[in-house]
Design a protein around this motif. Structure first.
Motif, PDB file in Angstrom:
ATOM      1  N   LEU A  13       0.907  -1.277  -0.087  1.00 42.31           N
ATOM      2  CA  LEU A  13       0.166   0.035   0.011  1.00 42.31           C
ATOM      3  C   LEU A  13       0.921   1.136  -0.033  1.00 42.31           C
ATOM      4  CD1 LEU A  13      -2.349  -1.305   2.684  1.00 42.31           C
ATOM      5  CD2 LEU A  13      -3.125  -0.675   0.399  1.00 42.31           C
ATOM      6  N   TRP A  14       1.841   1.403   0.958  1.00 42.26           N
ATOM      7  CA  TRP A  14       2.930   2.440   0.915  1.00 42.26           C
ATOM      8  C   TRP A  14       4.004   2.551  -0.275  1.00 42.26           C
ATOM      9  CZ3 TRP A  14       0.185   0.376   5.069  1.00 42.26           C
ATOM     10  CH2 TRP A  14      -0.334   1.142   5.879  1.00 42.26           C
ATOM     11  N   ALA A  15       4.163   1.225  -0.562  1.00 38.55           N
ATOM     12  CA  ALA A  15       5.035   1.281  -1.835  1.00 38.55           C
ATOM     13  C   ALA A  15       4.492   1.759  -3.146  1.00 38.55           C
ATOM     14  CB  ALA A  15       5.587  -0.208  -1.961  1.00 38.55           C
ATOM     15  N   THR A  16       3.133   1.594  -3.112  1.00 35.25           N
ATOM     16  CA  THR A  16       2.320   2.079  -4.478  1.00 35.25           C
ATOM     17  C   THR A  16       2.246   3.877  -4.431  1.00 35.25           C
ATOM     18  OG1 THR A  16       1.493  -0.043  -4.508  1.00 35.25           O
ATOM     19  CG2 THR A  16       0.431   1.634  -5.775  1.00 35.25           C
ATOM     20  N   SER A  17       2.427   4.115  -3.268  1.00 32.06           N
ATOM     21  CA  SER A  17       2.303   5.672  -2.983  1.00 32.06           C
ATOM     22  C   SER A  17       3.636   6.401  -3.312  1.00 32.06           C
ATOM     23  CB  SER A  17       1.854   5.862  -1.628  1.00 32.06           C
ATOM     24  OG  SER A  17       1.683   7.346  -1.497  1.00 32.06           O
ATOM     25  N   ARG A  18       3.576   7.296  -4.141  1.00 32.15           N
ATOM     26  CA  ARG A  18       4.959   8.188  -4.541  1.00 32.15           C
ATOM     27  C   ARG A  18       5.320   9.055  -3.473  1.00 32.15           C
ATOM     28  NH1 ARG A  18       4.628   9.613 -10.717  1.00 32.15           N
ATOM     29  NH2 ARG A  18       6.352   8.193 -11.527  1.00 32.15           N
ATOM     30  N   LEU A  19       4.238   9.379  -2.268  1.00 35.13           N
ATOM     31  CA  LEU A  19       4.288  10.315  -1.308  1.00 35.13           C
ATOM     32  C   LEU A  19       4.360   9.428   0.144  1.00 35.13           C
ATOM     33  CD1 LEU A  19       1.860  12.804  -2.270  1.00 35.13           C
ATOM     34  CD2 LEU A  19       4.279  12.976  -2.630  1.00 35.13           C
ATOM     35  N   GLY A  20       4.292   8.017  -0.165  1.00 34.20           N
ATOM     36  CA  GLY A  20       4.369   7.305   1.073  1.00 34.20           C
ATOM     37  C   GLY A  20       3.096   7.486   2.187  1.00 34.20           C
ATOM     38  N   LEU A  21       2.064   7.914   1.516  1.00 35.41           N
ATOM     39  CA  LEU A  21       1.136   8.312   2.589  1.00 35.41           C
ATOM     40  C   LEU A  21      -0.252   7.349   2.264  1.00 35.41           C
ATOM     41  CD1 LEU A  21      -0.406   9.962   4.355  1.00 35.41           C
ATOM     42  CD2 LEU A  21      -0.453  11.822   2.640  1.00 35.41           C
ATOM     43  N   VAL A  22      -1.026   7.009   3.231  1.00 33.52           N
ATOM     44  CA  VAL A  22      -2.113   6.039   2.959  1.00 33.52           C
ATOM     45  C   VAL A  22      -3.017   6.473   4.248  1.00 33.52           C
ATOM     46  CG1 VAL A  22      -3.142   3.947   3.111  1.00 33.52           C
ATOM     47  CG2 VAL A  22      -0.870   4.121   2.064  1.00 33.52           C
ATOM     48  N   LEU A  23      -4.422   6.889   3.831  1.00 30.43           N
ATOM     49  CA  LEU A  23      -5.342   7.001   4.725  1.00 30.43           C
ATOM     50  C   LEU A  23      -6.189   5.687   4.891  1.00 30.43           C
ATOM     51  CD1 LEU A  23      -6.459  10.560   3.917  1.00 30.43           C
ATOM     52  CD2 LEU A  23      -4.540   9.925   5.469  1.00 30.43           C
ATOM     53  N   ILE A  24      -6.834   5.787   6.205  1.00 35.91           N
ATOM     54  CA  ILE A  24      -7.622   4.556   6.405  1.00 35.91           C
ATOM     55  C   ILE A  24      -9.010   4.970   7.035  1.00 35.91           C
ATOM     56  CG2 ILE A  24      -7.327   2.066   7.468  1.00 35.91           C
ATOM     57  CD1 ILE A  24      -4.470   2.458   7.446  1.00 35.91           C
ATOM     58  N   ASN A  25     -10.085   4.117   6.589  1.00 39.38           N
ATOM     59  CA  ASN A  25     -11.343   4.257   7.320  1.00 39.38           C
ATOM     60  C   ASN A  25     -11.826   2.935   7.378  1.00 39.38           C
ATOM     61  OD1 ASN A  25     -14.013   4.805   8.171  1.00 39.38           O
ATOM     62  ND2 ASN A  25     -14.629   5.445   6.171  1.00 39.38           N
ATOM     63  N   SER A  26     -12.001   2.411   8.542  1.00 38.30           N
ATOM     64  CA  SER A  26     -12.494   0.924   8.707  1.00 38.30           C
ATOM     65  C   SER A  26     -13.846   0.913   9.373  1.00 38.30           C
ATOM     66  CB  SER A  26     -11.363   0.182   9.540  1.00 38.30           C
ATOM     67  OG  SER A  26     -11.692  -1.079   9.607  1.00 38.30           O
ATOM     68  N   THR A  27     -14.777   0.073   9.087  1.00 35.59           N
ATOM     69  CA  THR A  27     -15.909  -0.199   9.892  1.00 35.59           C
ATOM     70  C   THR A  27     -15.743  -1.516  10.306  1.00 35.59           C
ATOM     71  OG1 THR A  27     -17.435   0.966   8.116  1.00 35.59           O
ATOM     72  CG2 THR A  27     -18.504  -0.685   9.696  1.00 35.59           C
ATOM     73  N   LEU A  28     -16.057  -1.888  11.676  1.00 35.36           N
ATOM     74  CA  LEU A  28     -15.484  -2.810  12.355  1.00 35.36           C
ATOM     75  C   LEU A  28     -16.518  -3.976  12.466  1.00 35.36           C
ATOM     76  CD1 LEU A  28     -13.835  -1.099  15.329  1.00 35.36           C
ATOM     77  CD2 LEU A  28     -13.020  -1.382  12.886  1.00 35.36           C
ATOM     78  N   SER A  29     -16.231  -5.118  12.402  1.00 38.19           N
ATOM     79  CA  SER A  29     -17.188  -6.326  12.812  1.00 38.19           C
ATOM     80  C   SER A  29     -17.237  -6.419  14.352  1.00 38.19           C
ATOM     81  CB  SER A  29     -16.636  -7.693  12.235  1.00 38.19           C
ATOM     82  OG  SER A  29     -15.412  -7.708  12.616  1.00 38.19           O
ATOM     83  N   GLU A  30     -16.336  -6.065  15.089  1.00 35.69           N
ATOM     84  CA  GLU A  30     -16.464  -6.001  16.592  1.00 35.69           C
ATOM     85  C   GLU A  30     -16.320  -4.639  16.933  1.00 35.69           C
ATOM     86  OE1 GLU A  30     -13.458  -8.563  17.669  1.00 35.69           O
ATOM     87  OE2 GLU A  30     -14.311 -10.451  16.561  1.00 35.69           O
ATOM     88  N   PRO A  31     -17.417  -4.258  17.762  1.00 34.43           N
ATOM     89  CA  PRO A  31     -17.125  -2.713  18.356  1.00 34.43           C
ATOM     90  C   PRO A  31     -16.094  -2.448  19.239  1.00 34.43           C
ATOM     91  CG  PRO A  31     -19.310  -3.727  19.122  1.00 34.43           C
ATOM     92  CD  PRO A  31     -18.502  -4.752  18.420  1.00 34.43           C
ATOM     93  N   HIS A  32     -15.407  -1.219  19.031  1.00 28.77           N
ATOM     94  CA  HIS A  32     -14.405  -0.798  19.774  1.00 28.77           C
ATOM     95  C   HIS A  32     -14.685   0.510  20.393  1.00 28.77           C
ATOM     96  CE1 HIS A  32     -10.273   0.182  21.054  1.00 28.77           C
ATOM     97  NE2 HIS A  32     -10.436   1.149  20.438  1.00 28.77           N
TER      98      HIS A  32
END
Length: 709
Positions: free
Chosen positions: A236-255
């Motif tokens: 994921l980070w190797a494919t970014s020329r800026l070394g930058l990845v944002l993440i949004n997750s919907t969980l199967s178990e509440p946190h």
């Protein structure tokens, strides 16, 4: 309405975020400190009129306190946290895990889709849905996005890194130049649905920490999981020329009582010094953790719907899973390597979103056609699609990958197996023949005995043009991702083009003996690229240094079984010879009188083709008598001429393919082998006449120079 977090834990976190004590809240809402403590511990709940005062004290609206599905905006704002430099002065000039793979969208598709398969929720029997979205931002849309990711705070770090004479610095420099000179930024988003999501605490063991906080933490459960090294996420980070990845997750178990819109960003840069501050490497975008030293360490936060829209991270539903947004996506594969490129596209640049779209579709169809195939009342394991946008508008509408289009013959074979419509022998076009081949499983920790014999399923069917190269066998295990794709050696010239599929481990079905044990064994035999089975350190440490020989035996059994299934009855020679009669002759000269036919090696099959550089490529299959390991044979290539001595042609390459090896130009056979296959490529510079106008003779000579065949 989404179920919110319990009031007590939610209120405790808001006080930390607002840097407010229980006493200060009590004074603001005109209650005792003991009342606030009772709310936090869950022993009591505030009255409605008190909730209004709590909302005012926390500088938020009443609905936020009632629903408790997000944090208040009071207190510590979302910001970038850069890991401080090491106290001992150590420096990492890049993430080593990211260098394990090329920045190739085909590699990205293979690794991310495999991870989604591993995280598929199986309780509902539904496939995991994976969607790849290429999105090119330009102009005002790009400017708004840069503001949302706090670009002004990041840019000084990029400026320092781009000046470093390291690979990462050169990649960053190329990414910045592309964005500013062409006023564009390519986002590549990977969404999965019906997957587990990034569950667990920000720091403790769990999926979230394994992906966001750590390196080389696979955190995979189940023997059929594809990943085992913890390297795949680095693509994921190797494919970014800026070394930058944002993440949004919907969980199967509440946190923390929540499941939707858990956000975090991670930046991977090398060691740097910016404005007098030394940074070790990675940085995170998140809410500062009040429990960390100086309340600086960024942790994930629960975002509102407006925030995920601005960050291009809005998910289509509340179904569990994760969205990864790669910022500055690029593809290192050159146009010359893009076999899917349409003709006449010479002006298309390497990072065009249309080209990346095609390569994603091709990679998904090649590697996951089996996972996308269902049959016999069973749904597929995976659904995959690709779409391409520019500033929110469709450039290429969403394209669902159809395995029956990308791999028609192999898909037909797997459907027949799942539906129970296979046959024992191929007698008509379109049939699928099935047999089983043995895999003797060694004991963990070594030992001479086996823990059991697994029966892998082998499927063979007629090839179609859309499959690609014919006469190949692809192998896979439980998650049905293609692991190995190899040619079948030593085939007779008369066979019809075919495709073969080997289903091993849990892919062979619940009734296959020792399926779980085979799954575990083969998983240990895969390298980080998951593109073959062979000797690995994991296999040696878990089983023994010779465990790989069981895989070699599986390969031999598989090739032998394929030859049996595709063999056609031998017929007498037709007048005028076969289709290679003008270009291929198997020479026969005098034989040693002291040998009988039963004791001589025999060159049974010989296949040849002319390569692009006018070299002959010859594949020969030899039948070996008992004690054949004592024979030392030399294949000799000669041009076929009508009169006079035949000119000898030198080999540019001579290798053993099966049951033999080449030592100083001589074939040495394996102990106990009854057949062997070799392959030779001639040296065109030694050709006495043009290849297209000549025939070829291959002789087998003993070490004493006598010809056998």
């Amino acid at each position: 309405m989404e179920a919110g977090e319990d009031f007590g834990p939610w209120l405790a976190r808001q006080l930390k975020l607002a840097d407010m004590t229980q006493t200060e809240l009590a004074q603001a809402v005109e209650v005792t400190r003991a009342a606030v403590s009772a709310w936090i511990t869950g022993r009591a709940t505030p009255r409605p009129e008190t909730i209004e005062r709590i909302a005012r004290a926390l500088n938020t609206d009443l609905a936020t306190v009632h629903t408790r599905t997000t944090d208040t905006q009071a207190g510590l704002p979302v910001s970038w946290y850069h890991r401080p430099g090491h106290a001992d002065g150590g420096r990492e000039l890049g993430n080593a895990a990211a260098f394990a793979f090329d920045a190739d969208v085909s590699v990205l598709a293979r690794e991310t889709c495999q991870n989604s398969l591993d995280e598929r929720l199986t309780v509902n029997g539904q496939p995991v849905r994976v969607r790849y979205t290429l999105h090119e931002l330009t102009g005002e849309t790009l400017a708004r996005f840069r503001e949302a990711i706090q670009w002004d705070d990041l840019y000084p770090h990029y400026e320092v890194v781009r000046a470093q004479d390291q690979k990462v610095g050169r990649v960053i420099d190329a990414g910045l130049r592309d964005m500013y000179e062409h006023d564009r930024l390519v986002l590549l988003r990977v969404d999965d649905y019906n997957a587990a999501g990034l569950t667990g605490d920000d720091y403790d063991d769990g999926r979230f920490a394994a992906v966001v906080r750590r390196q080389l933490d696979s955190h995979k459960s189940g023997s059929s999981a594809g990943g085992s090294y913890g390297l795949g996420k680095a693509t994921l980070w190797a494919t970014s020329r800026l070394g930058l990845v944002l993440i949004n997750s919907t969980l199967s178990e509440p946190h923390e009582g929540r499941t939707e819109r858990r956000l975090i960003g991670r930046l991977d840069l090398p060691w740097r010094q910016v404005n007098g501050e030394v940074c070790a490497g990675p940085a995170w975008l998140g809410r500062p953790d009040p429990d960390s030293p100086g309340a600086k360490v960024a942790r994930s936060w629960w975002a509102d719907e407006e925030t995920v829209e601005i960050l291009h991270l809005a998910r289509e539903s509340g179904e569990p899973g994760t969205s990864f947004l790669i910022i500055g996506a690029h593809d290192v594969a050159s146009l010359a390597d893009d076999s899917s490129a349409p003709e006449g596209n010479e002006t298309e640049d390497d990072d065009s979103i249309q080209r990346m779209h095609r390569r994603l579709v091709r990679a998904l169809g090649k590697n996951f056609w089996a996972a996308m195939t269902g049959g016999g009342g069973r749904l597929p394991l995976l659904e995959a699609s690709v779409r391409t946008l520019r500033n929110g508008a469709d450039v290429i509408p969403e394209q669902r990958v159809d395995p029956s289009v990308t791999q028609p013959s192999r898909t037909r074979a797997l459907k027949a197996f799942l539906g129970g419509t296979t046959v024992e022998q191929l007698t008509e076009a379109g049939q699928v023949a099935m047999t089983t081949v043995p895999l003797n499983l060694p004991l963990r920790g070594g030992g001479r005995t086996s823990q059991g014999e697994h029966r892998a399923v082998l499927l063979v069917t007629d090839a179609e043009d859309a499959d690609g190269k014919p006469n190949r066998v692809v192998a896979m295990r439980g998650n049905r991702m293609t692991v190995r794709d190899t040619a079948v050696p030593g085939l007779p010239l008369s066979v019809n083009p075919f495709q073969a599929v080997l289903l091993a481990g849990e892919a062979a079905g619940s009734q296959a003996p020792f399926a779980a044990e085979a799954e575990e064994f083969l998983r240990a035999a895969e390298p980080p690229e998951h593109n073959k089975w062979g000797q690995t350190e994991e296999l040696t440490l878990t089983y023994s240094s010779s465990a790989y020989r069981r895989i070699n035996a599986l390969t031999r059994e598989t090739n032998a079984a394929i030859k049996t299934l595709v063999a056609r009855p031998k017929k007498g020679p037709k007048p005028g010879g076969g289709r290679l009669a003008r270009t291929l002759t198997v020479g026969a000269t005098k034989k040693r009188k002291r040998l009988s036919a039963a004791t001589m090696p025999v060159l049974e099959e010989l296949d040849a083709q002319v390569l692009d550089d006018n070299a002959w490529q010859v594949t020969g299959e030899i039948r070996i008598p008992a004690g054949g390991h004592d024979w030392h044979l030399v294949p000799v290539a000669k041009f076929d001429v009508r009169s006079g001595p035949r000119p000898t042609v030198a080999w540019a390459e001579l290798v053993g393919v099966d049951n033999c090896q080449v030592v100083d130009g001589t074939l040495r056979f394996s102990d106990g082998a009854r057949s062997a296959t070799f392959r030779g490529v001639t040296d065109p510079s030694t050709h006495a006449v043009r290849t297209s106008l000549s025939g070829l003779v291959v002789e087998l000579r003993t070490g004493e120079g006598e010809s056998l065949s």
